[in-house]
Design an enzyme around this catalytic site. Structure first.
Site, mmCIF file in Angstrom:
data_model
loop_
_atom_site.group_PDB
_atom_site.id
_atom_site.type_symbol
_atom_site.label_atom_id
_atom_site.label_comp_id
_atom_site.label_asym_id
_atom_site.label_seq_id
_atom_site.Cartn_x
_atom_site.Cartn_y
_atom_site.Cartn_z
ATOM 1 N N ARG A 1 -6.653 -6.578 1.352
ATOM 2 C CA ARG A 1 -5.473 -6.514 2.195
ATOM 3 C C ARG A 1 -4.344 -5.807 1.454
ATOM 4 N NH1 ARG A 1 -2.451 -11.727 4.798
ATOM 5 N NH2 ARG A 1 -1.535 -10.672 6.594
ATOM 6 N N ILE A 2 -3.672 -4.905 2.130
ATOM 7 C CA ILE A 2 -2.551 -4.197 1.507
ATOM 8 C C ILE A 2 -1.280 -5.020 1.747
ATOM 9 C CG2 ILE A 2 -1.165 -2.082 1.549
ATOM 10 C CD1 ILE A 2 -3.977 -1.813 0.236
ATOM 11 N N PRO B 1 2.713 -1.926 2.290
ATOM 12 C CA PRO B 1 2.220 -0.556 2.481
ATOM 13 C C PRO B 1 3.102 0.495 1.813
ATOM 14 C CG PRO B 1 2.358 -1.721 4.583
ATOM 15 C CD PRO B 1 2.964 -2.624 3.558
ATOM 16 N N THR C 1 5.002 0.333 -1.108
ATOM 17 C CA THR C 1 4.792 0.471 -2.552
ATOM 18 C C THR C 1 3.326 0.739 -2.886
ATOM 19 O OG1 THR C 1 4.721 -1.947 -2.703
ATOM 20 C CG2 THR C 1 6.810 -0.879 -3.231
ATOM 21 N N GLN D 1 1.543 3.732 -5.177
ATOM 22 C CA GLN D 1 0.552 3.523 -6.230
ATOM 23 C C GLN D 1 -0.656 4.438 -6.016
ATOM 24 O OE1 GLN D 1 1.542 2.224 -8.973
ATOM 25 N NE2 GLN D 1 0.523 0.257 -9.092
ATOM 26 N N GLU E 1 -4.842 1.476 -10.273
ATOM 27 C CA GLU E 1 -5.711 2.367 -11.040
ATOM 28 C C GLU E 1 -6.708 3.129 -10.201
ATOM 29 O OE1 GLU E 1 -6.226 0.855 -15.215
ATOM 30 O OE2 GLU E 1 -5.855 -1.053 -14.219
#
Lengths: 768, 167
Positions: free
Chosen positions: A659-660, A663, A665, A669, A735
């Site tokens: 789950r994000i 949205p 930030t 990333q 990452e």
């Protein structure tokens, strides 16, 4: 296998076969079901006003009374000893307060090497300025303190040194001759299932090629720096850190004081990407400060960062895949060697993606490390995966060409239904959905599989794709404190970090939803070693680590509130799992009208505030389930038929990362990772002089990172499917963005031109 | 000898080696102007000198005698943010925030250059008096400001919105 490794393997097996219900994350986080809160809505950074107005104070921006400025001298040989050191002239220069060398530095214990203890932070475990020995080209040999930076910099230039050099290993080919088995997180980087070489030899279709990736440097724009001061035996360090607690504990070992006597703060960090940990500069500044009796501001020059802060190491990877005509893999081999410092342990684990990416009849995966006399290499954004996916996903593309098959189809054909090497179930894997949605949005069906078929003026145009993948991690040590006040406001305190990931904003949103409070009623305190918890900002694990700790603290808070509220409250008789926070109230989860506000509860209890701490359960979930983030990366590259220059003109990341939470930030990333991936693909290379072991391009003028003009509009989509076994259903997203990008670009370049570049970066000389 | 910083007259340093950047950060405790390379490669130290964007790390403070310098701190008026600062927040034109003051000062200087008709590498008609702020013009002109977090898309959105609403 050593006894330690054997014990590790037994423990791992036990966790894998244990019942689900014993595992953290067995019961999905109730926040996953909650659909109308802040989670999932785009919230601007709460620290935005400070950052855009220049009022956010970074590490080297704390002015202290009587503060002096530091400058460092670096060795110019890779190995040997200092034969002569002349410092009198420097010491006599205007404004100079101290010249510190191995001759007068205080005696200090070695910094504990990262991984040697839960709180160890050292990039290496060498003695720091304790003797005349030199261990790498660039090692600090002198510190100058002066009243101004100009005076310190000038005085430093007056120091004269003579060395006695000794034979060193600075060539990769020589180092490779005596390479050793890499060990990462307690496990040998070696995995064999069946006889992969035999299966490869027998396979009707195969690729068997070698890929190379160079050294990289993180290059956060904020230079590594700190402001340090002693107050008696108490050490205060304003640092730029992604590991405040680790740094405090490690510095305490170095100076033989208690952990509590070291106070590391780091409220703002100007980018880290794996590099903002404990290196020699903090130790040297603290030692010099103690010797001089003055606070010290130390800011490394950009060259200084290259000299003493390690980067990502070079890799040489063989990838061999044997397949049937229908594309199914019989053999998957990814083996090779990485360069590694002599006094650290970071064998860039490039084989990790291949452990879980594809089904195959046999596997052989191995990383060996070749020790070299160089600055200790370290973690850099997606260590292992960033460069491992370049090789693996390029090889997939090569095999697809060989088979005459669409590369997405080839990937889907080898999609595993459980983890292909550990055999445990996936917690959440929707990579096929990510590919299908991504292909549709990007217009993959417009791709001509024949290389060099699309030309627009001088430009050859191609499309490529690759899989992105990064594991879900959660490290031990998550502890959080929650304070609730009688005015219905809550503060979460945890020694976590904000380097731009959006952690502070996102965790404020999550806590507000968990408690049922408005965003402005919640504060998250972080970036301070005196706060609870040991929370490394690394391995994309902060989101999960904080989430699990806050969940535990939240449970303790509600239990305490219900207990203290007593029989008078309408909530009397309910347990913490029977209630839910909503709109400033605690409500019966089954009958939300049965409720009492936090303000009323606190008034009933008669306290100004209640403070509780909660400890996250041991992180067993990602051993019991195979937990990973996934993505499908799509690239359009244009290669000039005249100059060989490559321009990336379109890019899409289609992600499956649970789950994000925020949205706004999260998108930054993802994009940030992709931008660094474009750098890895097209320009980034730390050039290492193999004769002298010296980095030759230690500057932003000569180490090229992507600039505004190099970056197209990056399109993003995501599945937003919660991982039922992760706190909030979420995965860290810092990452994964860099993974797969190198291969997506290289595959697009191949599609554009027919030229397959197997050694990064794809510079124009390789295209001619 | 003095220089005007954000409307206040400030004495120049007696040490001629002091850069404008170090004057701001070390001497005046105005750390909003950032240091990323100290050699003109990253743009983090960008400030406005009489409205023109300059790299304060490559400027000696004494060269700016009598000039007016505006730093990021000077863009905020009585605690209220400049519209471009708001736009950076709204479009997430940063992550760590370290290159941000330089990006914002650079953007303000850049927009004035476009207004004056100063061409860039990607300007097609060099004789034209008015230059349209296309995405490529903006990206080319902002390429001297590095952002390692990779917030480039957000930076373009923020500056574009500001420029459009300033017309």
């Amino acid at each position: 296998m050593s006894i330690k490794e054997a014990a590790h393997a037994v423990m791992k097996k036990a966790v894998q076969v244990a019942p689900d219900k014993w595992m953290p994350g067995a019961t999905p986080d109730p926040l996953i079901r909650q659909k109308h809160g802040l989670i999932g809505t785009p919230v601007s950074r709460l620290d935005g006003p400070q950052k855009v107005s220049g009022t956010a104070r970074f590490a080297a921006e704390f002015p202290l009374e009587r503060m002096v400025y530091a400058a460092l001298n670096y060795s110019t040989i890779a190995k040997g000893r200092i034969r002569e050191l002349h410092t009198a002239e420097a010491a006599a220069a205007p404004g100079v307060v101290l010249v510190m060398t191995h001759l007068n530095a205080p005696r200090m214990t070695r910094v504990p090497l990262f991984g040697s203890n839960a709180k160890a932070a050292g990039g290496d475990d060498l003695p720091i300025m304790q003797d005349e020995r030199i261990h790498w080209n660039g090692e600090p040999i002198a510190v100058v303190l002066a009243e101004s930076q100009e005076q310190a910099d000038y005085a430093k230039s007056l120091i004269r040194v003579a060395y006695e050099a000794e034979p060193s290993v600075t060539t990769f080919e020589v180092a490779k001759a005596s390479s050793e088995q890499g060990v990462f997180q307690g496990e040998p980087l070696l995995l064999e299932i069946g006889d992969a070489e035999a299966a490869l030899a027998a396979a009707p279709h195969k690729v068997d090629v070698v890929y190379r990736t160079p050294r990289h440097n993180h290059n956060p724009i904020e230079l590594h720096g700190a402001t340090v001061a002693w107050d008696g035996d108490e050490l205060i360090v304003h640092d730029a850190s992604q590991c405040v607690t680790h740094t405090a504990w490690s510095l305490a070992q170095v100076f033989d004081i208690e952990e509590e006597q070291v106070h590391v703060t780091s409220p703002y960090v100007g980018g880290g990407f794996g590099s903002k940990t404990l290196w020699q500069y903090q130790v040297l500044a603290a030692a010099a400060s103690r010797l001089a009796g003055r606070p010290v501001r130390i800011v490394l020059s950009r060259e200084g960062v290259y000299r003493i802060v390690g980067g990502r190491t070079l890799t040489e990877q063989r990838v061999a895949i044997g397949a049937q005509a229908d594309g199914r893999f019989d053999a998957l081999i990814q083996t090779g060697v990485v360069g590694m410092g002599r006094h650290n342990n970071m064998p860039e684990p490039f084989m990790l993606p291949a452990k879980s990416a594809y089904k195959s009849g046999t596997f052989r995966l191995q990383v060996e490390a070749a020790r070299m006399d160089m600055v200790g290499n370290t973690f850099m954004r997606a260590p292992g995966e960033a460069v491992g996916t370049f090789a693996l996903e390029s090889a997939l593309d090569e095999l697809a060409v060989n088979l005459g098959m669409d590369p997405i189809e080839l990937r889907i054909r080898n999609e595993p239904d459980k983890d292909p090497t550990s055999g445990v179930p996936f917690s959440s894997r929707h990579i096929v959905e990510a590919y299908v949605a991504g292909a549709e949005r990007f217009g993959w069906n417009q791709r001509n599989p024949k290389p060099g078929a699309r030309r627009e003026g001088e430009w050859l145009v191609g499309l490529g794709c690759a899989t992105a993948t990064y594991p879900y991690y959660r490290m031990p040590g998550g502890v959080a404190r929650i304070t609730l006040t009688n005015r219905g406001r809550a503060t979460v305190s945890i020694a976590a970090h904000e380097m731009g990931m959006g952690t502070a904003t996102t965790q404020t949103m999550v806590t507000a939803d968990r408690l049922g409070l408005a965003l402005q009623c919640v504060t998250v305190e972080y970036g301070d070693s005196h706060l609870p918890g040991v929370v490394l900002a690394g391995g994309s694990q902060q989101t999960a680590s904080i989430g699990a700790a806050v969940t535990a603290a939240h449970d303790a808070l509600i239990t305490e509130l219900l207990k203290l509220a007593g029989k008078e409250s309408v909530l009397s008789g309910l347990d913490s799992e029977d209630v839910i926070g909503r709109d400033g109230y605690l409500c019966d989860i089954h009958k939300p009208d049965r409720r009492e506000s936090y303000v009323s509860l606190m008034a009933r209890i008669g306290r100004e505030q209640i403070t509780v701490e909660g400890t996250a359960p041991p992180p067993l979930e990602f051993t019991h389930w195979s937990m990973h983030s996934h993505g499908a990366m799509f690239c359009e590259a244009r290669v000039s038929g005249v100059t060989g220059e490559t321009r990336v003109t379109r890019f899409l990341g289609s992600f499956d990362c649970g789950r994000i939470l925020n949205p706004k930030t999260a998108a930054s990333q993802f994009r940030g990772g992709i931008v660094m991936g474009l750098g890895l693909a097209l320009m980034e290379e730390t050039q290492f002089d193999e004769r002298k072991g010296r980095i030759m391009n230690p500057s932003l003028a000569e180490y090229h990172v992507p600039v505004q003009m190099d970056v197209p509009e990056i399109d993003l989509i995501w599945t937003d499917i919660p991982d039922p076994h992760a706190p909030m259903g979420a995965h860290g997203v810092g990452e994964i963005g860099i993974t797969g990008v190198g291969a997506a670009v290289a595959n697009a370049v191949y599609n554009a031109t027919g030229t397959r570049v197997r050694d990064l970066p794809i510079t124009l000389d390789k295209m001619l | 000898m003095s220089v005007n910083i954000n409307g206040l007259s400030v004495d120049l340093p007696s040490d001629a080696r002091v850069s404008l950047l170090d004057l701001l950060r070390d001497h005046l405790d105005l750390p909003g102007t950032k240091v990323g390379c100290n050699q003109g490669a990253c743009g983090a130290c960008t400030v406005l000198a009489d409205g023109e964007r300059i790299l304060s790390c490559l400027a000696l403070a004494v060269q700016y005698e009598g000039r007016s310098v505006t730093t990021i701190e000077g863009l905020t008026v009585e605690g209220s943010l400049h519209r471009l600062q708001h736009a950076f927040i709204e479009h997430d034109g940063f992550q760590c925030g370290y290159c941000t003051p330089g990006q914002i000062c650079s953007a303000i200087g850049m927009l004035r250059e476009v207004q004056r008709g100063v061409p860039s590498l990607v300007t097609e008609d060099l004789s034209s008096r008015s230059i349209a702020l296309t995405r490529d013009e903006l990206r080319e002109r902002m390429s001297g400001n590095l952002c390692r977090c990779g917030a480039y898309n957000g930076i373009v959105e923020a500056i574009t919105e500001f420029a459009e609403t300033s017309k």
